[in-house]
Design a protein around this motif. Structure first.
Motif: not given
Length: 563
Positions: A441, A444, A475-479, A481, A509, A511-512, A531
């Motif tokens: 990633w 990102q 693990t792969k983080p979200t944007l 995170q 986790a 939320s946005g 987004q």
């Protein structure tokens, strides 16, 4: 004339012999045999061919023309390729050819050698039909031998001629070479130059010599050698030893060029740069490329010590100089830096008393340890650093002007990380290599990192990577995170924070809506842009602002639209 053109010129003698060889072929064969005579160089590339128009057209059908390469590697089994491998006469008849289109041909080839026995080329005799193998082998062998002998004779005569020419021009200011580029004469002004040696081949490339365009030397109409005007090159600068990660930024490359020039001098250098921008790395580079590199590099962080400690640390002290002093005394950092480099970091934090003491040392080139009356001669390179502009401190009365002029002879401004964001990837690669950490990633991560202004510079970026390594090693983080991990190190907190709220762990986790609530305006814009795939109208609607306002905010935060 470059050396590729020169190589072509050196084949002229063999091309001349090739023309004579075809006359021999025609004398020995019936015109109905319709021979094709081909000359290839020592790499199997066809230099010349001759024969009737009919047989040449037939050769064109299989790509058997000038410039094509006929080695076994390129076209499979063929006579030229076999002769190159075995260095003897070879025959390949019709279906023995590897390529189907060549199976109408019968070909014979042999090696042409020079006086040293080295291969100068391949002579090939081909027929677009069958031809007696033994007769063909005898004929091509005879032609090859005849060409080889003729070349040897010409070379011997040319060698005699160039040696005579050398004797007649013993005081020539040029380098004289034979046809093989062996040096026959070296002018006196280049006597000490080891790159050119009589009897050795003239080097085609060298860091120490410049060769002019080669001029042929003739005896009558026959070329017998070459001559060159030669000058010594200006010595190239020594390799620059940089202590940091290799940069990909033009801005930082320009800065390092200034560092390299400054390092070669012995003048005091002052580094001005933001916290974490890498001033200590530059100080090491200055030392390692300086006339003082054989001595030590001694570093003192002036901001980490009070006056008394800094004084004893810099100047040292005599045994028992004060209560608690070592009975053996202490050799100060200034004396430890003898013959090397003294790096004073955060020099701007020095008190007026310490500034005065340092100035006296620099003016006298002498240091007196605390509790001693013995002055010691010192000689070192001074490098200082600060994260505040000393010129502004002088104007404000917080830094001595006379000391400023002593240490600010050469000022270097270290670029902040935001000025060379191209180096985010090399810094990331280095971090991952040290920990043998592979991530999928990278794009990102860089997408988030490039939207931030990095007030803590390289140190802050490294801290950011440390957090990612801690929470997302497997693990792969979200944007979101990634952005949260970045925000953990920021000084400016989120707008209107809720005191009672407890931040969730970075790895959890989120939320946005929760993330957006804790982000600054710039961060919210970056996330909304991402987004909405950088659709500006949709992004503006989501953020509750007009498109013109979004444009102004993007300009303010130096955000660019991705195409």
């Amino acid at each position: 004339m470059d050396y590729r053109e020169l190589a072509k010129e050196q084949k002229q003698d063999i091309l001349q012999e090739f023309a004579a060889a075809f006359q021999t072929v025609k004398a020995w064969l019936d015109p109905s045999d319709d021979p094709l005579l081909v000359l290839a160089d020592a790499q199997g590339r066809i230099l010349k061919r001759t024969g009737s128009l009919k047989v040449q057209r037939q050769a064109d059908e299989i790509g058997f023309g000038e410039g094509s390469v006929w080695t076994n590697r390129q076209v499979g089994t063929n006579a030229i390729g076999l002769a190159l491998i075995h260095r003897k006469v070879s025959a390949v008849s019709r279906y023995q050819h590897y390529v189907t289109l060549s199976q109408k041909w019968t070909c014979f080839a042999d090696v042409i050698t020079d006086e040293t026995g080295q291969c100068r080329g391949i002579i090939d005799l081909s027929f677009h039909n069958t031809f007696p193998v033994e007769k063909g082998k005898q004929l091509i062998s005879m032609i090859a031998q005849k060409m080889s002998v003729a070349l040897m004779q010409e070379r011997v005569l040319a060698q005699q001629a160039i040696l005579q020419y050398t004797l007649d021009n013993a005081h020539s200011p040029t380098v004289i070479c034979d046809l093989q580029q062996r040096v026959c004469h070296k002018p006196g002004h280049l006597a000490a130059l080891e790159g050119i040696q009589v009897g050795k081949v003239l080097p085609t490339e060298s860091n120490h010599i410049n060769l002019s365009r080669p001029q042929p030397i003739y005896q009558g109409e026959q070329q017998i050698g070459w001559q060159y005007s030669v000058t010594q090159s200006v010595a190239r600068p020594q390799k620059f030893y940089y202590s940091g990660i290799a940069t990909q930024s033009p801005v930082y490359q320009d800065f390092l060029a200034k560092v390299q020039l400054a390092a070669a001098s012995d003048v005091p250098i002052h580094l001005f740069g933001e916290t974490g921008s890498g001033k200590e790395v530059i100080a090491k580079s200055l030392h390692n490329n300086s006339p003082f590199k054989a001595g030590p590099l001694v570093t003192v962080n002036c901001g980490a010590l009070n006056d008394d400690l800094l004084q004893s640390e810099l100047f040292g002290y005599a045994p028992g100089a004060f209560t608690g002093a070592s009975s053996k005394g202490y050799i100060g950092k200034i004396h430890q830096a003898q013959g090397g480099t003294l790096f004073l970091d955060e020099v701007n934090s020095m008190s007026a008393k310490m500034q005065s003491a340092l100035l006296r040392v620099l003016e006298d080139n002498m240091v007196t340890p605390i509790g001693s009356d013995k002055k010691e001669k010192i000689h070192f390179r001074l490098v200082t650093a600060s994260n505040q502009d000393l010129r502004e401190l002088v104007q404000a009365g917080d830094f001595r002007m006379d000391l400023f002029y002593r240490i600010y002879v050469c000022g270097l401004v270290v670029p902040p990380l935001r000025a060379h964001l191209e180096d985010l990837l090399p810094l990331l690669d280095n971090f991952c290599q040290q920990r043998q950490w592979q991530i999928s990633w990278v794009d990102q991560l860089l997408q988030v990192a490039k939207t931030y202004h990095w007030p803590g510079n390289v140190r802050e970026f490294n801290n950011f990577l440390q957090r990612l390594y801690l929470y997302f090693r497997e693990t792969k983080p979200t944007l979101a995170q990634l952005q949260e991990a970045l925000n953990m190190g920021r000084f400016a907190g989120p707008s209107n924070p809720t005191p009672a709220s407890v931040p969730e762990p970075v790895g959890a986790a989120v939320s946005g809506a929760q993330v957006s609530q804790r982000l600054s305006e710039m961060d919210r814009i970056v996330m909304a842009l991402d987004q909405n795939d950088y659709h500006l109208q949709q992004t503006a609607l989501e953020l509750g602002m007009s498109r013109s306002t979004l444009y102004r905010r993007m300009k303010q935060y130096h955000l660019k639209v991705k195409r």
